[in-house]
Design an enzyme around this catalytic site. Structure first.
Site, short mmCIF file in Angstrom:
data_model
loop_
_atom_site.label_atom_id
_atom_site.label_comp_id
_atom_site.label_asym_id
_atom_site.label_seq_id
_atom_site.Cartn_x
_atom_site.Cartn_y
_atom_site.Cartn_z
N SER A 174 0.84 -1.20 0.00
CA SER A 174 0.00 0.00 0.00
C SER A 174 0.87 1.25 0.00
O SER A 174 1.99 1.24 0.48
CB SER A 174 -0.93 0.01 1.21
N LYS A 175 0.31 2.26 -0.57
CA LYS A 175 0.99 3.54 -0.69
C LYS A 175 1.35 4.08 0.70
O LYS A 175 2.42 4.63 0.91
CB LYS A 175 -0.02 4.49 -1.36
N ARG A 176 0.44 3.87 1.61
CA ARG A 176 0.64 4.37 2.97
C ARG A 176 1.93 3.84 3.59
O ARG A 176 2.56 4.48 4.41
CB ARG A 176 -0.56 3.95 3.84
#
Ligand code: GLU
Length: 482
Positions: free
Chosen positions: A246-248
Site C-alpha cells: 500500500s501507498k501508505r
C-alpha cells in the site's frame, strides 16, 4: 473455453497513480486476451467524485502504455455514463428487484454493532427489515433521503472462480446493497455490472479484495436478467513483511519504478509472476513467451510477495537481454539529464556510447546504473574516491602511472590485448606485481576503485583520454605531496 470470443478489461480508478496491484491485474487480463485471441479493454472508474482525481488519468494511461499494455477499442469513462446507470436503477425499481430504503448506513452499522455486543450473528435481513408505513412517512416528512437497495432473494450464491474454484455464500450474509444514493447517483457496484455487461466482458479477472463485491454483483446481473461472466480473483500482493502492498506504507507505484531505472519488460515479467506463472523452474520470460505460455488454469492461489531485491535481479536479467543499441537509446537521455554530456555530443559519438554500454552492462541492475557507474566515461569532472585515494595514490604510484602512461602513449593499437601486454611487460621489467599498476590506474582513469575489467575500461576510454588521465593523476599525487 466457451465459443464466445474473450473480452476482458482493466478498470483503474483515478484515485492514485497506477498501483503495482492494478498493473499486475492489468497484465493478467492482457495475457488472457492476447493468448486466447480476445480483446483487452480499458475502463476508467471515475464516478467517485470525492476520491477521483481527473489529473491522474493521463499518468495512469502513460504507465499502461509504458508497460505496453495496449488496449483495444475506445476507453470507457464511467463519469460519462451516469444517465445510463440511472436508467437501470429505474428498471430495477420498476421490476421490484430494488426498493427505496430509509435505513441509513449508520443505522446498519449500529445494528451490526448491537449484534456483536449481544454475541449473536448479524443479519442483513433483520437489519434491513422494511420500515413501517408510518416510519417511512415520518422520514419523508422530515426530508430524509432514501437510497435504492437491491433485493437479495433467499438461498445461496455460488460461483466457480477461475482462480480459487467454487466460492459460496449464504444470501442472508449478502448485504441488500445500495445501487443508488439519496441524491440519485448510482453506486460503484451497479456501474461495474452495467458496464461489464454492455462492454460484453466474458471474464472478469481482478484482485481478490473484490470477492465481496462479486457476490453482490451477481445479484445485479440476475435481477437484470443478464448472463453472468466468469470470474477470477487473483491473490493480493504482499510486502516482504506480509502486509498488503500500500501507498501508505511507502510502496511505490509503477511510474516510480520506471523512474528508478526498471525496464518495462522487467516489470511485465515480474508482476505477471506475482499473479500467474507457468509452473516451471524458469523465471525470466519475454512478453511473447508469456503470451504463448499463458493458461487460465495456472493462476497462483497463494498471496504473492513483492520483493524489491528480486525485482532488481529480474531487471539485471532483462538488461542483459537487450542489445547495446537498445540500451544506449534508454541511457542517452539520462546522461544528458545528469549534465554529463549533451545530446549533440552523443549523437556524433553513438559508437562510443554503445561501447560504454558493452563494458558496463554486466554490472547494471538499473538503467540509471549506467549513469551512476559510468559518469567518468563522459566527464573528467570527478573526484577520486577518498578511501581508494589514500590507499592507492602513493608517491610510488605517481612514478608507475607516469611510466605506464609513457608506454601506452607509444602503442600503435590501443586494444585490450595490447594494453595488457604493455602493462605485463612493464611489471615484468620492474619485477613487481601487476596489481601495483592496475589499482592506481583504475582510480586515475575512473575516480573509483571498482568497475569493469581494467583493460576493457582503458580500451573504451581510448588512448588519448586514458593517457591524459593517468598523467593528470600522477601530477595530482605529486602536487599533493608538496
Ligand atoms: N476500479 C476497481 C479497482 O481499481 C476495479 C474494479 C473491477 O475490476 O471490477 O480496484
Amino acid at each position: 473455453m466457451n465459443e464466445t470470443p474473450v473480452r476482458v478489461r482493466i478498470a483503474p480508478s483515478p484515485t492514485g497513480y497506477l498501483h503495482v496491484g492494478t498493473a499486475r491485474t492489468a497484465i493478467a487480463n492482457y495475457l488472457f486476451a492476447r493468448h486466447y485471441g480476445g480483446k483487452f479493454l480499458l475502463r476508467i472508474e471515475d464516478t467517485d467524485i470525492e476520491r477521483s482525481r481527473p489529473e491522474l488519468i493521463e499518468p495512469i494511461l502513460d504507465a499502461l502504455k509504458w508497460l505496453k499494455l495496449d488496449w483495444d477499442e475506445d476507453i470507457l469513462y464511467q463519469s460519462k455514463r451516469i444517465e445510463t446507470y440511472k436508467k437501470y436503477v429505474q428498471q430495477l425499481l420498476d421490476s421490484g428487484h430494488a426498493y427505496r430504503s430509509y435505513v441509513t448506513p449508520e443505522e446498519l452499522d449500529a445494528a451490526r454493532e448491537k449484534a456483536r455486543e449481544e454475541k449473536r450473528s448479524f443479519s442483513f435481513r433483520e437489519a434491513l427489515v422494511p420500515l413501517s408505513e408510518e416510519e417511512i412517512k415520518m422520514r419523508k416528512d422530515t426530508g430524509m433521503g432514501y437510497a435504492v437497495r437491491l433485493r437479495i432473494p433467499e438461498g445461496e450464491t455460488v460461483f466457480d472462480d477461475i482462480v480459487s474454484g467454487r466460492l459460496e455464500k449464504k444470501n442472508e450474509d449478502i448485504e441488500e446493497l445500495i445501487i443508488a444514493r439519496s441524491d440519485g447517483t448510482p453506486t460503484y457496484n451497479l456501474a461495474v455490472v452495467v458496464d461489464d455487461h454492455e462492454m460484453g466482458i466474458t471474464h472478469i479477472i481482478r484482485g481478490n479484495d473484490h470477492i465481496t463485491n462479486t457476490f453482490k454483483q451477481i445479484h445485479i446481473y440476475q435481477a437484470l436478467g443478464w448472463e453472468l461472466p466468469e470470474f477470477g480473483h487473483v491473490p493480493l500482493i504482499l510486502r516482504p513483511d506480509k502486509r498488503k502492498v500500500s501507498k501508505r506504507l511507502g510502496d511505490k507505484d509503477v511510474g516510480q519504478y520506471q523512474h528508478e531505472g526498471i525496464l518495462p519488460e522487467t516489470m511485465f515479467n515480474f508482476l505477471c509472476l506475482l499473479g500467474w506463472s507457468p509452473k516451471t523452474d524458469r523465471e525470466i520470460y519475454t512478453r511473447e513467451e508469456l503470451v504463448e505460455l499463458f493458461d487460465k488454469n495456472y493462476f497462483n492461489r497463494a498471496n504473492a510477495v513483492f520483493d524489491d531485491e528480486k525485482l532488481l535481479a529480474f531487471n539485471h536479467a532483462h538488461i542483459q537481454m537487450k542489445s547495446d543499441h537498445e540500451l544506449a537509446v534508454l541511457v542517452a537521455p539520462l546522461l544528458v539529464e545528469a549534465g554529463l554530456t549533451t545530446k549533440y555530443w552523443l549523437e556524433t559519438r553513438w559508437e562510443y556510447l554503445r561501447k560504454v554500454i558493452t563494458v558496463l552492462k554486466e554490472r547494471a541492475k538499473r538503467i540509471s546504473d549506467f549513469v551512476e557507474m559510468g559518469g567518468y566515461f563522459f566527464s573528467f569532472d570527478y573526484k577520486y574516491d577518498d578511501k581508494a585515494e589514500k590507499k592507492q595514490f602513493t608517491p610510488e604510484a605517481a612514478e608507475l602511472l607516469t611510466e605506464l602512461a609513457g608506454r601506452f602513449e607509444k602503442l600503435d593499437r590501443f586494444d585490450k590485448v595490447a594494453i595488457e601486454t604493455a602493462l605485463t611487460a612493464l611489471a615484468g621489467e620492474k619485477e613487481i606485481s601487476k596489481a601495483r599498476f592496475i589499482h592506481p590506474t583504475r582510480l586515475a582513469v575512473s575516480g573509483v576503485a571498482a568497475g569493469p575489467g581494467l583493460y576493457d575500461l582503458l580500451e573504451t576510454l581510448t588512448q588519448p583520454v586514458a593517457v591524459e588521465r593517468m598523467k593528470k593523476a600522477a601530477e595530482y599525487i605529486r602536487s599533493r605531496a608538496q
